[in-house]
Design a protein around this motif. Structure first.
Motif, short mmCIF file in Angstrom:
data_model
loop_
_atom_site.label_atom_id
_atom_site.label_comp_id
_atom_site.label_asym_id
_atom_site.label_seq_id
_atom_site.Cartn_x
_atom_site.Cartn_y
_atom_site.Cartn_z
N GLY A 47 -9.50 12.28 -10.09
CA GLY A 47 -9.94 11.09 -10.77
C GLY A 47 -10.25 9.85 -9.82
N GLU A 48 -10.04 10.34 -8.52
CA GLU A 48 -10.39 9.15 -7.46
C GLU A 48 -11.70 8.84 -7.64
OE1 GLU A 48 -8.10 7.59 -5.59
OE2 GLU A 48 -6.24 8.88 -5.96
N LYS A 49 -11.95 7.54 -7.18
CA LYS A 49 -13.63 6.92 -7.14
C LYS A 49 -14.10 7.55 -5.89
CE LYS A 49 -15.82 2.74 -6.97
NZ LYS A 49 -15.93 1.05 -7.04
N TRP A 50 -15.36 8.31 -6.33
CA TRP A 50 -16.00 8.88 -5.20
C TRP A 50 -17.56 8.37 -5.04
CZ3 TRP A 50 -20.25 11.73 -6.71
CH2 TRP A 50 -20.20 12.43 -8.10
N MET A 51 -17.87 7.31 -5.77
CA MET A 51 -19.20 6.53 -5.53
C MET A 51 -18.95 5.07 -5.78
SD MET A 51 -22.26 8.81 -7.34
CE MET A 51 -22.83 7.39 -8.43
N HIS A 52 -19.27 4.46 -4.96
CA HIS A 52 -19.39 2.80 -4.74
C HIS A 52 -20.78 2.45 -4.79
CE1 HIS A 52 -16.96 -0.76 -4.36
NE2 HIS A 52 -18.00 -1.15 -3.53
N VAL A 97 0.86 -1.32 -0.08
CA VAL A 97 -0.03 -0.20 0.22
C VAL A 97 0.84 1.23 -0.06
CG1 VAL A 97 -1.89 -1.28 1.06
CG2 VAL A 97 -0.28 -0.09 2.71
N GLY A 98 0.26 2.57 -0.28
CA GLY A 98 1.19 3.62 -0.42
C GLY A 98 1.34 4.22 0.92
N SER A 99 2.11 5.40 0.73
CA SER A 99 2.32 5.89 2.09
C SER A 99 0.86 6.94 2.42
CB SER A 99 3.15 6.96 1.86
OG SER A 99 3.07 8.03 0.72
N GLU A 100 0.05 7.21 1.64
CA GLU A 100 -1.11 7.93 2.08
C GLU A 100 -1.86 6.92 2.92
OE1 GLU A 100 -2.84 9.06 -1.61
OE2 GLU A 100 -2.23 11.20 -1.51
N THR A 149 -15.24 -8.64 6.69
CA THR A 149 -15.55 -7.19 6.64
C THR A 149 -14.86 -6.66 5.56
OG1 THR A 149 -16.00 -6.84 8.93
CG2 THR A 149 -15.31 -4.78 7.85
N ARG A 150 -15.34 -5.80 4.82
CA ARG A 150 -14.59 -5.07 3.78
C ARG A 150 -14.48 -3.65 4.13
NH1 ARG A 150 -17.18 -9.39 1.25
NH2 ARG A 150 -15.92 -10.34 -0.56
N PHE A 151 -13.34 -3.08 4.17
CA PHE A 151 -13.13 -1.57 4.65
C PHE A 151 -12.72 -0.80 3.31
CE2 PHE A 151 -10.29 2.02 5.35
CZ PHE A 151 -11.17 2.74 6.08
N ILE A 152 -13.58 0.25 3.20
CA ILE A 152 -13.36 1.29 1.94
C ILE A 152 -13.49 2.57 2.18
CG2 ILE A 152 -14.31 1.88 -0.41
CD1 ILE A 152 -15.41 -0.93 -0.61
N ASN A 153 -12.24 3.23 1.90
CA ASN A 153 -12.62 4.74 2.10
C ASN A 153 -12.92 5.23 0.68
OD1 ASN A 153 -11.75 7.17 3.59
ND2 ASN A 153 -10.72 7.64 1.60
N ILE A 154 -13.74 6.23 0.73
CA ILE A 154 -14.29 6.89 -0.51
C ILE A 154 -13.97 8.09 -0.54
CG2 ILE A 154 -16.58 7.51 -1.82
CD1 ILE A 154 -16.53 4.51 -1.46
N ALA A 155 -13.16 8.42 -1.67
CA ALA A 155 -12.73 9.78 -2.16
C ALA A 155 -13.85 10.87 -2.08
CB ALA A 155 -11.92 9.58 -3.33
N PHE A 198 -9.24 7.31 -2.85
CA PHE A 198 -10.04 5.84 -2.69
C PHE A 198 -9.29 4.69 -2.56
CE2 PHE A 198 -11.71 1.78 -4.37
CZ PHE A 198 -13.01 1.78 -4.00
N PHE A 199 -9.62 3.93 -1.57
CA PHE A 199 -8.90 2.81 -0.95
C PHE A 199 -9.74 1.53 -0.45
CE2 PHE A 199 -6.67 0.46 2.48
CZ PHE A 199 -5.68 0.03 1.91
#
Length: 678
Positions: free
Chosen positions: A289-294, A217-220, A276-282, A252-253
């Motif tokens: 261009g980050e995904k902001w709807m899931h 995973v990235g530093s963010e 459990t699935r954890f998701i952060n929405i942008a 988005f992550f």
């Protein structure tokens, strides 16, 4: 004889799958829409009308749908009917005191107009089909979907203030309190035994999400995990939701699923376990261009066939929240070494281990690390530095009374290259602190030579002669300059820096101090012209091993209604860290300011906060005393209600955006710039 049985089994499975499809709910989860609610509604309208995607039953927003100061303006069209939401929208963050007041007032007005008392407890309808989830509880939405929601945002300073005044202030500001956690657990306990929480919706990313993970995973994401909310973490562990959505970060992550064991058993095979699935929405409508709807098609878990509910995907990993924060799986074999299981060592009168072992390995392959977080245990440290090379040994210094980390230690590598790679992590953020990494020296060599004042070391970022990030420089005077902060708390966060390599404001020459003071006055006037106030912080640590500190005063414009809380929130932080400030009255000029600071700190290290009213909070730092390196950023990030910006590395931009930000500031500041005045 077996064929009919097999056929009937297949028929039952087909019927179960068909029933699941009929019972499934279609939900959109969106990120923070503070200034982009119209964009969100328009996008929902499009996908809702698309037969291949919709129709949808609900929209869950992991954050805000309006700016608290502009809530009435944003929502007016939805209240008077000129705009509409076809799909019910549920949001969790009212955006502070003003936004919370608006939500309550709008809901009361709406209730009196509709005379509808059938809404579920805690749901405030502020406009047709727009709901604020105002209570920390488990809601039943869309005819059976269990959605747990925690309103507002986590603020560590407010959360730890258990006083009645502290709690009421936090509630008024739309911040999470211990009462919210208690309410959620009570609501959860009221559910029938076999009920399942389908979705946990929080604004804040949970702490330790990546303490156990199996992907690069990235530093963010690493930063978000290490600085996340312990409340979100605790609720994720207790509620065991099938999905956990957050919206506190602008990217988005999605992590790999992790296992839950509702019964508390450590054996997933013997307990009814699901993932459990954890998701952060942008952020909504972001330009990156980050995904902001899931989109989510989900059958309420409480009605599902248990075999389907508990089906474990092949990429599932262990639960990251079962261990203590910071304990990481991939370095589990590197445990604290008490002489191969011997009793805890005795300590000497100075607090050191009297029979503490020497670190194994060669001195030229050993590093010394300090300013570590107390929460950073051996496992987490080993994983972090294990990325640089294979480790031989790790020794973390511990307190004699409670075995707590003392914030420093030694790490030895198998190769010189590993140690050199580790040195590149000097001043990197780890568990929310900027750590210092240097080569371990023999005891006789541990007194570094004091640098010559005014002489620029080769690696100093603040020295113009080193030509680092000159595109961030916004104004240059004769003896100091103003530069935009790299990874600023706000887009106008800047720093006043002397041209010469001088250690602190208190000790710069009088002429330099006067010019810096003129910049402070100009920046204050500029902030006030935009209904903001200036908060300034300066951290002076000698940093001898790095060539000595280069003075830089961080200047952060803060909205006026929040800036008045500056003194209170810095004092709360001091109380939490068990120290107190000395408050100095507003100095008349630069010389008076220098004298006032020296009256408290002398020529020693200090931390200073210049409040909007001109008063100065000063704290003298004794030699060798541990200090929270990120104090100023951490406190102000909560002051501006953006705790996700506490870590500067997570706020980094590319050079083009930094240049754009600098240019915009230069143009706006032009008429205030003291170097351009006659």
């Amino acid at each position: 004889a077996t064929a009919p049985l097999r056929s009937r089994a297949i028929d039952r499975a087909s019927m179960s799958a068909a029933a699941s499809a009929d019972a499934a709910k279609r939900v959109i989860v969106a990120g923070d829409a503070r200034a982009t609610f119209d964009d969100l509604v328009a996008r929902v309208h499009t996908v809702h009308a698309n037969p291949k995607a919709g129709p949808f039953d609900a929209v869950l927003v992991a954050g805000r749908i309006y700016d608290g100061d502009a809530a009435e303006e944003t929502m007016r069209g939805y209240q008077d009917g000129t705009k509409s939401c076809e799909v019910p929208v549920y949001f969790v963050d009212p955006d502070g005191e003003k936004g919370l007041e608006f939500a309550r007032s709008a809901a009361a007005k709406r209730a009196s107009e509709t005379k509808d008392g059938s809404k579920e407890k805690g749901l405030l309808e502020i406009a047709p089909n727009v709901y604020f989830m105002s209570e920390s509880r488990v809601y039943e939405l869309c005819g059976g979907l269990k959605v747990a929601s925690v309103p507002g945002r986590f603020d560590v300073l407010s959360y730890e203030d258990a006083s009645a005044i502290g709690k009421s202030t936090a509630k008024r500001n739309g911040e999470t309190t211990e009462d919210d956690v208690t309410s959620m657990k009570a609501s959860f306990d009221e559910l029938p035994k076999n009920d399942v929480v389908d979705v946990l919706l929080t604004r804040d990313w949970p702490a330790g999400t990546l303490d156990v993970h199996g992907r690069e995973v990235g530093s963010e994401a690493k930063s978000a995990s290490s600085t996340g909310s312990p409340v979100s973490r605790a609720l994720a562990l207790t509620l065991a939701p099938r999905y956990h959505f957050a919206g506190s970060h602008p990217f988005f992550f999605e992590r790999e699923p992790y296992i839950n064991v509702k019964t508390g058993s450590s054996d997933p095979a013997s307990a009814q376990s699901w993932v459990t699935r954890f998701i952060n929405i942008a952020y909504c409508s972001n330009a990156d261009g980050e995904k902001w709807m899931h989109a989510l098609k989900i059958e309420p878990g409480s009605a599902m066939d248990r075999a389907l509910l508990c089906k474990i995907p092949p990429d599932t990993g262990p639960n990251p929240y079962l261990g203590a924060p910071g304990q990481k799986r991939r370095a589990a074999d590197l445990q604290p070494d008490w002489r191969d299981g011997a009793k805890k060592p005795k300590t000497d009168a100075r607090g050191g281990n009297r029979d503490a072992r020497d670190i194994k390995g060669d001195l030229d392959k050993t590093i010394y690390v300090r300013n570590l977080s107390w929460d950073a245990e051996e496992g987490a440290i080993a994983e972090y530095f294990g990325e640089c090379g294979e480790l031989v040994d790790l020794r973390l210094a511990r307190n004699r009374d409670n075995n707590r980390s003392r914030g420093y230690g030694w790490i030895s590598f198998t190769t010189v290259e590993g140690a050199k790679a580790a040195l590149e992590r000097n001043q990197a953020s780890f568990f929310g602190r900027d750590i210092t990494v240097e080569m371990a020296n023999a005891p006789s060599e541990r007194q570094p030579r004091r640098p010559t004042p005014g002489v620029a070391p080769g690696g100093c970022w603040f020295c113009l002669s080193n030509e680092k990030d000159l595109h961030l420089v916004a104004s240059i005077g004769s003896e100091c300059f103003v530069s935009m902060d790299k990874g600023g708390l706000t887009h106008e966060h800047c720093q006043i820096v002397p041209v010469e390599h001088l250690p602190c404001f208190a000790n710069v020459p009088e002429s330099t101090a006067t010019e810096m003071w003129n910049y402070i006055g100009a920046l204050r006037r500029y902030a006030e012209s935009k209904s903001h106030k200036l908060v300034i912080f300066e951290r002076y640590l000698e940093l001898l091993s790095k060539g000595g500190n280069h003075c830089h005063m961080n200047c952060v414009p803060v909205e006026a209604d929040r800036a008045v809380l500056s003194e209170k929130i810095f004092k709360q932080a001091a109380k939490r860290l068990d120290f107190s400030w000395t408050k100095l009255e507003p100095p008349a000029n630069a010389a008076d300011a220098q004298a006032a600071i020296k009256s408290v700190a002398g020529d020693g290290e200090y931390y200073a906060v210049h409040l909007p009213d001109g008063c100065i909070l000063i704290r003298s730092i004794e030699r060798g005393e541990k200090h929270w390196m990120q104090l100023g950023r951490e406190v102000i990030s909560h002051l501006i209600k953006a705790p996700e910006r506490a870590n500067w590395q997570s706020c980094m931009e590319d050079e083009a955006k930094e240049t754009e930000r600098t240019t915009a500031f230069v143009e706006a500041f032009d008429s205030f710039d003291p170097m351009k005045q006659g």
